[in-house]
Write a protein that holds these residues in place. Structure first.
Motif, short mmCIF file in Angstrom:
data_model
loop_
_atom_site.label_atom_id
_atom_site.label_comp_id
_atom_site.label_asym_id
_atom_site.label_seq_id
_atom_site.Cartn_x
_atom_site.Cartn_y
_atom_site.Cartn_z
N PHE A 131 0.68 -1.29 0.07
CA PHE A 131 -0.16 -0.09 0.10
C PHE A 131 0.89 1.21 0.02
N VAL A 132 0.47 2.14 -0.72
CA VAL A 132 1.14 3.60 -0.87
C VAL A 132 0.33 4.59 -0.15
N ASP A 133 0.91 5.26 0.65
CA ASP A 133 0.26 6.36 1.22
C ASP A 133 -0.23 7.46 0.51
N ASP A 134 0.61 7.88 -0.29
CA ASP A 134 0.58 9.12 -1.34
C ASP A 134 0.04 8.44 -2.63
N VAL A 135 -1.45 8.71 -2.98
CA VAL A 135 -2.06 8.03 -4.06
C VAL A 135 -1.79 9.01 -5.22
N ASP A 136 -1.54 10.08 -5.07
CA ASP A 136 -0.84 11.04 -6.37
C ASP A 136 0.31 10.47 -6.80
N LEU B 230 2.41 4.79 -12.00
CA LEU B 230 1.51 4.18 -12.90
C LEU B 230 1.56 4.91 -14.21
N ARG B 231 1.49 6.10 -14.18
CA ARG B 231 1.25 6.69 -15.48
C ARG B 231 2.73 6.67 -16.22
N ASP B 232 3.76 6.58 -15.35
CA ASP B 232 4.99 6.47 -16.15
C ASP B 232 5.34 4.99 -16.52
N ILE B 233 4.68 4.20 -15.97
CA ILE B 233 4.58 2.68 -16.56
C ILE B 233 3.93 2.62 -17.72
N ALA B 234 2.70 3.21 -17.65
CA ALA B 234 2.04 3.13 -18.92
C ALA B 234 2.70 3.84 -20.02
N PHE B 235 3.19 5.05 -19.90
CA PHE B 235 4.21 5.73 -20.65
C PHE B 235 5.05 4.67 -21.41
N ASP C 141 -5.97 -7.84 -10.04
CA ASP C 141 -4.83 -7.22 -9.22
C ASP C 141 -4.82 -7.58 -7.66
N ARG C 142 -3.73 -7.38 -7.11
CA ARG C 142 -4.01 -8.13 -5.61
C ARG C 142 -4.39 -6.66 -4.69
N SER C 143 -4.08 -5.50 -5.30
CA SER C 143 -4.33 -4.19 -4.73
C SER C 143 -5.64 -3.57 -5.22
N GLU C 144 -6.42 -3.36 -3.82
CA GLU C 144 -7.54 -2.77 -4.21
C GLU C 144 -7.25 -1.33 -4.42
N GLN C 145 -6.31 -0.72 -3.94
CA GLN C 145 -5.79 0.73 -4.42
C GLN C 145 -5.56 0.59 -5.83
N MET C 146 -4.81 -0.13 -6.43
CA MET C 146 -4.53 -0.28 -7.83
C MET C 146 -5.79 -0.20 -8.72
N ARG D 215 15.75 8.78 -14.34
CA ARG D 215 16.18 10.18 -14.18
C ARG D 215 15.03 11.11 -14.93
N THR D 216 14.44 10.84 -15.89
CA THR D 216 13.71 11.77 -16.79
C THR D 216 12.57 12.04 -15.71
N SER D 217 12.05 10.94 -14.91
CA SER D 217 10.89 11.09 -14.22
C SER D 217 11.39 12.19 -12.73
N ARG D 218 10.38 12.68 -12.30
CA ARG D 218 10.14 13.58 -10.98
C ARG D 218 9.60 12.59 -9.87
N ASN D 219 9.12 11.43 -10.29
CA ASN D 219 8.29 10.63 -9.44
C ASN D 219 9.18 9.73 -8.77
#
Length: 214
Positions: free
Chosen positions: A4-9, A15-20, A74-79, A162-166
């Motif tokens: 679980f990740v506390d910061d949803v944003d 996940l958007r980086d992965i989708a890209f 997915d195993r994660s309801e958050q996802m 390194r191109t991502s700020r995430n």
């Protein structure tokens, strides 16, 4: 993400980086190509994340006039919550929470069982359990798309991250390559999991596609 990740944003940004990366660096195209070559009308996507690949499959099938149903697991309801929001309740997609190593479906329930960028999250014994379940539930073939481990892949992925700020992307992308299997190791795992004739195809941008040719 395994936990679980506390910061949803922050999670959604990762996940958007992965989708890209899937869209532009060889993740989506091999899956779309493989599905076009199979008479598949039902797909289970294990570890679906933001469901970018299931959505791409559904849209490609619609353009070709093919009826396709994709179940995103997915195993994660958050996802799953993020995926549902992104896909806006697309009519061809449904969502299930479950473990990939214990799929809640009967044998042969889906034409194709897909697993993208998840195998490297599993050590060898759990990976065999995952691959065994994918093979059991797939009527035609399981299809595993993942990273290929190599020093060059690690260096290239580190530079891309390194191109991502995430923060999650910068940490997890290089780690994922370090944990990934080589094509030979992936075939060995699939054989040990009961696949009849596992074959691996090297894809661009340090990816690979594993299928069962039986």
């Amino acid at each position: 993400m395994d936990e679980f990740v506390d910061d949803v944003d922050e999670l959604e940004g990762n996940l958007r980086d992965i989708a890209f990366a899937n869209a532009h660096l060889g993740g989506t195209a091999p899956v779309v190509r493989a599905l076009r070559g199979l008479d598949a009308h039902s797909v289970l996507d294990v570890g679906s994340g933001l469901a970018d690949i299931p959505l791409a499959l559904a849209e490609d099938a619609a353009r070709r006039g093919v009826e396709l149903r994709v179940t995103c697991l997915d195993r994660s309801e958050q996802m799953l919550a993020l995926a549902r929001r992104r896909c806006r309740e697309h009519h061809a997609l449904s969502f299930v929470r479950a473990e990939g190593t214990e799929l809640p479906f009967a044998s042969g329930s889906f034409d194709v069982v897909l697993c993208t960028l998840a195998l490297h999250h599993f050590d060898r014994e759990p990976a065999r359990a995952l691959l065994r379940e994918l093979r059991r539930v797939a009527r035609l073939t399981p299809l595993v798309c993942d990273l290929r481990r190599s020093p060059v892949a690690f260096a290239a992925t580190w530079l891309w991250s390194r191109t991502s700020r995430n923060r999650l992307t910068r940490h997890d992308a290089p780690l994922s390559v370090r944990r990934a299997y080589t094509p030979g190791e992936a075939v060995e795992l699939a054989r040990a999991a009961g696949w009849t004739a596992p074959v691996v195809r090297r894809e661009p941008f340090f990816r690979m596609t594993l299928a069962d040719a039986s």
